[in-house]
Design a protein around this motif. Structure first.
Motif, short mmCIF file in Angstrom:
data_model
loop_
_atom_site.label_atom_id
_atom_site.label_comp_id
_atom_site.label_asym_id
_atom_site.label_seq_id
_atom_site.Cartn_x
_atom_site.Cartn_y
_atom_site.Cartn_z
N ARG A 14 -9.16 21.35 -3.00
CA ARG A 14 -9.69 22.57 -3.59
C ARG A 14 -8.83 23.07 -4.76
N GLU A 15 -7.51 22.89 -4.62
CA GLU A 15 -6.60 23.35 -5.66
C GLU A 15 -6.51 22.36 -6.83
N GLY A 16 -7.07 21.17 -6.65
CA GLY A 16 -7.04 20.18 -7.72
C GLY A 16 -5.74 19.40 -7.82
N TRP A 17 -4.93 19.44 -6.75
CA TRP A 17 -3.68 18.66 -6.79
C TRP A 17 -3.97 17.17 -6.70
N ILE A 18 -4.98 16.80 -5.92
CA ILE A 18 -5.31 15.39 -5.69
C ILE A 18 -6.81 15.21 -5.82
N THR A 19 -7.20 13.97 -6.08
CA THR A 19 -8.62 13.62 -6.14
C THR A 19 -9.07 13.15 -4.77
N ALA A 20 -10.36 12.92 -4.64
CA ALA A 20 -10.91 12.42 -3.39
C ALA A 20 -10.35 11.03 -3.07
N GLU A 21 -10.20 10.20 -4.10
CA GLU A 21 -9.64 8.87 -3.89
C GLU A 21 -8.19 8.96 -3.45
N GLU A 22 -7.46 9.90 -4.05
CA GLU A 22 -6.05 10.08 -3.66
C GLU A 22 -5.96 10.63 -2.25
N ARG A 23 -6.90 11.46 -1.84
CA ARG A 23 -6.92 11.94 -0.46
C ARG A 23 -7.07 10.76 0.50
N ARG A 24 -8.02 9.87 0.19
CA ARG A 24 -8.21 8.69 1.04
C ARG A 24 -6.92 7.88 1.12
N LYS A 64 0.83 -1.21 0.00
CA LYS A 64 0.00 0.00 0.00
C LYS A 64 0.86 1.27 0.00
N VAL A 65 1.96 1.21 0.74
CA VAL A 65 2.85 2.37 0.80
C VAL A 65 3.45 2.65 -0.57
N ILE A 66 3.86 1.61 -1.27
CA ILE A 66 4.46 1.80 -2.59
C ILE A 66 3.45 2.38 -3.58
N LEU A 67 2.20 1.90 -3.49
CA LEU A 67 1.16 2.44 -4.37
C LEU A 67 0.88 3.92 -4.09
N ALA A 68 1.04 4.30 -2.84
CA ALA A 68 0.72 5.69 -2.46
C ALA A 68 1.88 6.65 -2.70
N GLU A 69 3.10 6.12 -2.90
CA GLU A 69 4.27 7.01 -3.02
C GLU A 69 4.17 8.03 -4.15
N PRO A 70 3.72 7.66 -5.37
CA PRO A 70 3.61 8.70 -6.42
C PRO A 70 2.64 9.81 -6.05
N VAL A 71 1.53 9.45 -5.42
CA VAL A 71 0.56 10.46 -4.99
C VAL A 71 1.18 11.36 -3.92
N GLU A 72 1.91 10.74 -2.99
CA GLU A 72 2.55 11.51 -1.93
C GLU A 72 3.56 12.50 -2.50
N ARG A 73 4.37 12.03 -3.46
CA ARG A 73 5.37 12.93 -4.07
C ARG A 73 4.70 14.08 -4.79
N LYS A 74 3.63 13.76 -5.54
CA LYS A 74 2.90 14.81 -6.27
C LYS A 74 2.32 15.85 -5.30
N PHE A 75 1.73 15.37 -4.22
CA PHE A 75 1.11 16.28 -3.25
C PHE A 75 2.15 17.14 -2.55
N LEU A 76 3.24 16.54 -2.10
CA LEU A 76 4.27 17.30 -1.37
C LEU A 76 4.96 18.31 -2.28
N LYS A 77 5.14 17.98 -3.54
CA LYS A 77 5.75 18.93 -4.47
C LYS A 77 4.84 20.14 -4.69
N ALA A 78 3.54 19.84 -4.88
CA ALA A 78 2.59 20.94 -5.07
C ALA A 78 2.51 21.80 -3.82
N LEU A 79 2.52 21.17 -2.65
CA LEU A 79 2.43 21.90 -1.39
C LEU A 79 3.64 22.81 -1.20
N LYS A 80 4.81 22.30 -1.55
CA LYS A 80 6.05 23.06 -1.38
C LYS A 80 6.06 24.31 -2.28
#
Length: 824
Positions: free
Chosen positions: A773-783, A739-755
């Motif tokens: 709200r900013e459209g960086w992630i979807t609801a599924e990616e938030r979960r 599960k962690v490996i599947l989430a890593e691309p989403v995490e990288r995308k989110f942290l880059k946008a946040l930075k």
């Protein structure tokens, strides 16, 4: 130039025949043919005649048997008899108690790899696999190690009862006596699965199935003893222990001060002939709960009631717990792994002769019985415990290193952590192969005296090294004890396996090479036995055969060692595929080098060699690493040569070869006769040492396997209990990896946008809201990111307690102590 040609021809004939181990007559024929060719091809005739004279001077007396025996063998036999170190009865028993398997080939200098590869693949029966997947897994589910080690200091009653019901104490007792009749391989698999869950559980199950009354009864018990005791041991009506070690007899078990005097006494209302025992034992596993105690003691018959012999020798007896005069002492507390262990004492404890294991016939045979059964225990219980801990350490630490992040990066990606992960993976691979190979030897009916000491020493040492690296990578997670901690108790209990059944220092420096040099050598034991024969003709005939077999063997190994060293082990036919052929060639080289070193040491040092413990330890390391590397290659072949395993196999193999060269180098640099050491260095290392430790690049590949779901990782995890649950925190962490490996691309995308944003939200949920709200992630990616946060928190979380929870149950504060004293 033509002067040198005949001598060169003689040398080449000798080297060729020695390398291929051709008979003396073949060598003489080839050499003579070459010299004749030199004569007719114009070589210097005088030089040719001199070379022919040398050939005749050696070949004629050697090939004419009566001349050889009279001129050479007889004088050498007299010299050998003076040189031969005296062997005590106990040493002779230890040497003759084991069988020789493939380790004998490794000592030969020319291993027959087909013998290794033709051994049957270790596999469980369908019944054994069902038991491993059923009752063994259920026992793991029932186990709460924190409750066992911190709260109860014992297994809970329901687990004790379950172990008895499912006959965990009768794994290897034959079915005809009420046991399960499982193989030694199955015993290994059970202990390997239980050990990472709880060392207390694995030792509780392991001891009755290794060295103990059941094992001794199966080998030596009378039929009446077997039919009465074995069913009761199998179903737990009797809990056994074996009392060997005492305050004044630890590793030197032959100096047992405990004694038994033959005499008359009362037993079950009758006056019978028996033994009155006086004993003082300690470190006895299961003693506090045992109902049947096996006792080793020295038996005396001062009144001659059994014959003329007064000192009968070490004997073994079964003593019921309720025997008059027997005292089970209070418990020892072994390093926060509180398995049942304690002292036993007794004064004038009477048992009849029928309680001697094997009956009166085996009185005085206790040391031989122990030697034959000790190697079984060393082959399975401790190596399997270490193997289970190392494999679980590799799997869970790989997952933890991927999940745990620092500086925005998985800690497993840091090169320092990578090095430790590679060591963990490589040593877990080697430890697993070694423990399984040795258990398989027992399952085939062998009594592997030398491999058992190799497995005991090296598995427990590798287990300690893995536990150290596991603790280093986990950091605070590993040192804060509590229900969530799966590393700390293993680290605390590792020294126990290092210490028991022969302390590792003694095992390495005295036993591995000490036994191997005689038991595994193809000629030494034959020479020793022939020199002790009574019949003069038989003695000279057998010694002649062994002596010249030994000489040809020694010359061959010297040539082979130099040739392999000179060519870098690049030439020679070996089995294996393209990937492993070079590995077999390297092992051929070091097998020959070991044989040269062993023969030279025994010839020049004689009986003094047993006191050269540093030299013995280093040569034992060479034999051990040869055996470990062979075990790894055998398992690799048995598993169908999986390409995915190459990084782990390569790391472990390079590590073994590097250790072999370090050991040989140390032995040569410190050889007691310095000029001989220099000469041997030129033979073994003609270009100097070349083997290097595993490279960083290889370490990176090995570490990556542990942090990524893959078939190699799954193979390493085979036979572990990895069902996630509240009581199995290690398996929980492992289950998070995918599960962690599947989430890593989403995490990288989110942290880059946040930075790169100007969002001011500080807490994680608010940041996720902004991301939506900013459209960086979807609801599924938030979960997915919320689940990742929960997973990470559970992985790194440690326990905390109220102060009173950490106090001992027997703790009394100052006020209570004053009140107790006042009341008294």
């Amino acid at each position: 130039m033509s002067i040198a040609i005949p001598f060169l021809a003689l040398f080449l004939a000798t080297a060729f025949c020695a390398y291929h181990r051709l008979r003396l007559a073949v060598w003489a024929a080839i050499a003579a043919t070459l010299l004749v060719a030199c004569w007719f091809l114009g070589a210097h005739h005088t030089a040719t005649l001199v070379a022919a004279g040398i050939l005749a001077l050696i070949a004629i007396p050697m090939l004419i048997t009566p001349v050889r025996k009279g001129l050479i063998t007889s004088p050498l036999l007299k010299f050998y008899t003076r040189l031969l170190p005296p062997l005590s009865d106990t040493e002779r028993t230890a040497l003759e108690s084991g069988t020789v398997g493939f380790e004998g080939e490794l000592f030969s200098g020319k291993p027959d790899w087909n013998k290794l590869l033709s051994l049957p693949k270790p596999e469980l029966s369908a019944e054994e696999q069902a038991y491993l997947d059923g009752p063994v897994e259920e026992a793991c589910r029932m186990t709460d190690d924190w409750d066992i080690t911190h709260v109860r200091a014992d297994l809970p009653p329901e687990l004790w009862e379950y172990l008895k019901q499912q006959k965990f104490f009768g794994l290897n007792i034959p079915k005809e006596y009420g046991g399960l009749g499982f193989s030694a391989l199955m015993n290994h698999k059970v202990i390997q699965k239980l050990a990472p869950i709880s060392s207390v559980l694995s030792s509780t199950v392991g001891v009755p199935n290794s060295l103990g009354p059941a094992e001794l009864l199966m080998h030596y018990g009378t039929e009446d003893q077997k039919r009465y005791y074995l069913p009761r041991l199998a179903d737990g009506r009797e809990i056994p222990c074996f009392a060997l070690t005492g305050p004044f007899a630890g590793s030197d078990a032959t100096s047992i001060p405990d004694y038994g005097i033959v005499g008359m006494g009362e037993w079950n209302g009758a006056n019978v002939l028996g033994i009155r025992l006086t004993l003082n034992k300690r470190y006895i596993t299961l003693a506090p709960v045992a109902t049947l105690i096996g006792v080793a003691f020295r038996m005396y018959d001062p009144d001659g009631l059994l014959g003329d012999k007064r000192d009968i020798g070490i004997s073994l007896a079964l003593v019921p717990r309720d025997a008059a005069g027997l005292e089970i002492g209070r418990r020892h507390f072994p390093l926060n792994a509180p398995f049942q262990n304690g002292p036993i004492r007794g004064k004038d404890v009477f048992v009849p002769l029928s309680q001697l294991i094997g009956g009166e016939e085996y009185a005085g045979q206790g040391w031989r019985m122990l030697m034959e059964c000790l190697s079984i225990g060393r082959s399975i219980t401790l190596p399997s415990t270490a193997s289970g801990g190392a494999k679980m350490g590799a799997i869970v630490t790989g997952a933890y290193a991927r999940i745990r992040k620092q500086f925005g990066l998985s800690v497993g990606r840091f090169e320092g952590v990578e090095e430790a992960l590679a060591r963990i993976g490589g040593r877990a691979y080697a430890c697993s192969a070694l423990s399984e190979a040795t258990a398989a030897a027992v399952a085939r009916g062998e009594n592997p005296a030398v491999p058992s000491t190799i497995a005991k020493y090296h598995c427990t040492e590798m287990g300690r090294e893995v536990a150290r690296d596991v603790m280093d990578i986990h950091g605070g997670k590993g040192i804060i004890l509590g229900p969530r901690n799966y590393a700390g108790r293993n680290w605390q209990s590792v020294p126990i396996a290092i210490t028991v059944e022969g302390a590792n220092i003694m095992t390495r420096s005295l036993m591995i090479f000490g036994q191997g040099a005689i038991l595994c050598h193809p000629w030494v034991m034959k020479e020793m036995k022939s020199a002790q024969l009574e019949n003069p003709k038989e003695r000279i005939d057998q010694f002649d055969h062994a002596l010249f077999g030994h000489i040809s063997y020694a010359v061959s190994n010297a040539v082979r060692a130099w040739w392999f060293g000179f060519t870098g082990s690049r030439i020679g036919s070996t089995p294996g595929g393209e990937y492993t052929r070079r590995c077999y060639r390297k092992l051929n080289r070091y097998s020959a080098a070991l044989s040269v070193m062993a023969d030279t040491s025994m010839l020049l040092l004689g009986g003094k060699l047993k006191f050269k413990e540093s030299l013995s330890g280093r040569l034992g390391d060479v034999l051990s690493q040869l055996y470990i590397a062979s075990a790894m290659l055998k398992r690799y072949e048995d598993q169908g040569r999986p390409i995915a395993d190459h990084p782990l196999l390569a790391w472990a193999f390079h590590d073994a070869i590097h250790k072999i060269e370090l050991a040989l180098s140390g032995a040569l640099r410190n050889f007691p006769i310095r000029p001989v050491g220099w000469l041997l260095w030129a033979v073994i290392f003609p270009w100097g040492r070349r083997a290097e430790a595993p490279s960083d690049r290889l370490g990176h590949r090995a570490a990556s396997l542990l942090m990524t779901p893959c078939e190699a990782r799954d193979r390493l995890a085979k036979d572990l209990f990895l069902e996630p649950g509240e009581r199995n925190p290690a398996a929980r962490v492992n289950s998070y990896l995918a599960k962690v490996i599947l989430a890593e691309p989403v995490e990288r995308k989110f942290l880059k946008a946040l930075k790169n944003s100007d969002i001011e939200a500080l807490d994680f949920p608010a940041q996720l809201d902004e991301g939506i709200r900013e459209g960086w992630i979807t609801a599924e990616e938030r979960r997915q990111l919320e689940e990742l946060r929960e997973i990470t928190l559970d992985t790194i979380m440690v326990d905390d307690f109220e102060s009173w929870e950490l106090r001992s149950a027997g703790y009394v504060d100052d006020k209570q102590a004053k009140a107790h004293r006042a009341a008294a």
